[in-house]
Design a protein around this motif. Sequence first.
Motif, PDB file in Angstrom:
ATOM      1  N   TRP A 266       0.837  -1.208   0.000  1.00 48.95           N
ATOM      2  CA  TRP A 266       0.000   0.000   0.000  1.00 48.95           C
ATOM      3  C   TRP A 266       0.872   1.259   0.000  1.00 48.95           C
ATOM      4  O   TRP A 266       0.671   2.172  -0.805  1.00 48.95           O
ATOM      5  CB  TRP A 266      -0.932  -0.005   1.210  1.00 48.95           C
ATOM      6  N   ASN A 267       1.838   1.303   0.925  1.00 51.51           N
ATOM      7  CA  ASN A 267       2.700   2.473   1.032  1.00 51.51           C
ATOM      8  C   ASN A 267       3.481   2.718  -0.253  1.00 51.51           C
ATOM      9  O   ASN A 267       3.651   3.863  -0.684  1.00 51.51           O
ATOM     10  CB  ASN A 267       3.666   2.309   2.209  1.00 51.51           C
ATOM     11  N   GLU A 268       3.949   1.636  -0.857  1.00 53.08           N
ATOM     12  CA  GLU A 268       4.687   1.768  -2.121  1.00 53.08           C
ATOM     13  C   GLU A 268       3.782   2.324  -3.217  1.00 53.08           C
ATOM     14  O   GLU A 268       4.186   3.195  -3.998  1.00 53.08           O
ATOM     15  CB  GLU A 268       5.250   0.410  -2.528  1.00 53.08           C
ATOM     16  N   ASN A 274       1.615   9.358  -5.760  1.00 51.29           N
ATOM     17  CA  ASN A 274       1.683  10.657  -5.091  1.00 51.29           C
ATOM     18  C   ASN A 274       0.398  10.934  -4.299  1.00 51.29           C
ATOM     19  O   ASN A 274      -0.204  12.004  -4.395  1.00 51.29           O
ATOM     20  CB  ASN A 274       1.939  11.784  -6.100  1.00 51.29           C
ATOM     21  N   MET A 275      -0.019   9.945  -3.532  1.00 48.79           N
ATOM     22  CA  MET A 275      -1.203  10.078  -2.677  1.00 48.79           C
ATOM     23  C   MET A 275      -0.800   9.858  -1.220  1.00 48.79           C
ATOM     24  O   MET A 275       0.229   9.228  -0.940  1.00 48.79           O
ATOM     25  CB  MET A 275      -2.279   9.057  -3.065  1.00 48.79           C
ATOM     26  N   ASP A 276      -1.600  10.364  -0.317  1.00 47.47           N
ATOM     27  CA  ASP A 276      -1.338  10.210   1.106  1.00 47.47           C
ATOM     28  C   ASP A 276      -2.628   9.766   1.799  1.00 47.47           C
ATOM     29  O   ASP A 276      -3.391  10.587   2.313  1.00 47.47           O
ATOM     30  CB  ASP A 276      -0.838  11.529   1.702  1.00 47.47           C
ATOM     31  N   HIS A 277      -2.867   8.457   1.796  1.00 46.48           N
ATOM     32  CA  HIS A 277      -4.080   7.901   2.385  1.00 46.48           C
ATOM     33  C   HIS A 277      -3.750   6.613   3.131  1.00 46.48           C
ATOM     34  O   HIS A 277      -2.723   5.974   2.873  1.00 46.48           O
ATOM     35  CB  HIS A 277      -5.130   7.590   1.310  1.00 46.48           C
ATOM     36  N   THR A 278      -4.630   6.236   4.053  1.00 47.10           N
ATOM     37  CA  THR A 278      -4.549   4.942   4.718  1.00 47.10           C
ATOM     38  C   THR A 278      -5.609   4.033   4.107  1.00 47.10           C
ATOM     39  O   THR A 278      -6.603   4.525   3.549  1.00 47.10           O
ATOM     40  CB  THR A 278      -4.814   5.078   6.229  1.00 47.10           C
TER      41      THR A 278
END
Length: 333
Positions: A266-268, A274-278
């Motif tokens: 997910w983090n990769e 270029n997103m910042d989500h959980t």
Amino acid sequence: MKNPNRYGSVTRLSGNRRKPWVVREGKSGQQKPIGYTATREDGLILLAKFNATPWDIEADKITLDELYKLWLDKRACKLGEANRASLKSAYNHCAKLGGLKYNQIKSYQMQDCIDGCGKGYSTQGAIKNLWGHLDRFAMELDIIQKQCSDLLTSAPIPETTKQIFTDDEVQRLWDNQNLEWADSVLFFLYTGFRISEMIGLKTANIDLNAGTMIGGVKTAAGKNRLVPIHSKIQSIVQRRFEQSKGGYLFEYNGKKLNESQYRDVWNELMNTLNMDHTPHECRHTFRSRLDSAGANKVCIDRLMGHKSKGTGERVYTHKNIEELRLNIELITN
């Protein structure tokens, strides 16, 4: 039948009480209360346990550590596993007072355990909760006359920082669905599943012909819930279904995926796009998009696995399934 001498007694107190039966020991000759119960039968059981393995109920002698161990044995066993583990962990921050007589511990000392723990709102709340449990137990045993824990405070739950996916971000995922694991994010966005629910989804619980999935964990309303497969992710589900080797829809090298592995990929993927989500923000996005599209509130709760007021029996008829499908298809982008 009359109890043996020095066995103790179970008697009913006057008034409207949640636990009207007082259980008194008989060994000391002073008929000291050892607990209160909702029924006489429960009181007799408690009295029998006490006589089998008597515990110290000398109010002027019992220490915090002794009360805590007694509480673990007599009361904590009735709590859920997760709750019990949280409270046991919380005691680590109170153990410095373990040698003090419980009836001499003041509110400011309890509060100091909370303020000095160096942890966030969750741990502080658990410590406060533990003191409440111990105080109530001590009241039952007549060790204290008032509950100092009523005066305690802990850090408030912070406002959520969850951010939903924008329409542009959802489109960016569709434009890059060829990227490895991008399909899993899209799956989340059109099902509202949690990570554990996605990881545990078996191909045996997917009906491609009917276009439905059975999955879900955590709550009674969430377990084994029926979720229609949104038309936009039918090809994703079918492809993953056909590629499955271990019987799970999403697998890692042909084996069941675990949460740690998924968070790594997910983090990769978030970095690449270029997103910042959980992952959990997909679930928030799913609900928000349903609500914005005017979906039925009861259907939203059922799709999310939340308990909904006024839904009656959670039995799915054909009409129910089609209604869920109509509502989930209100998400058009």
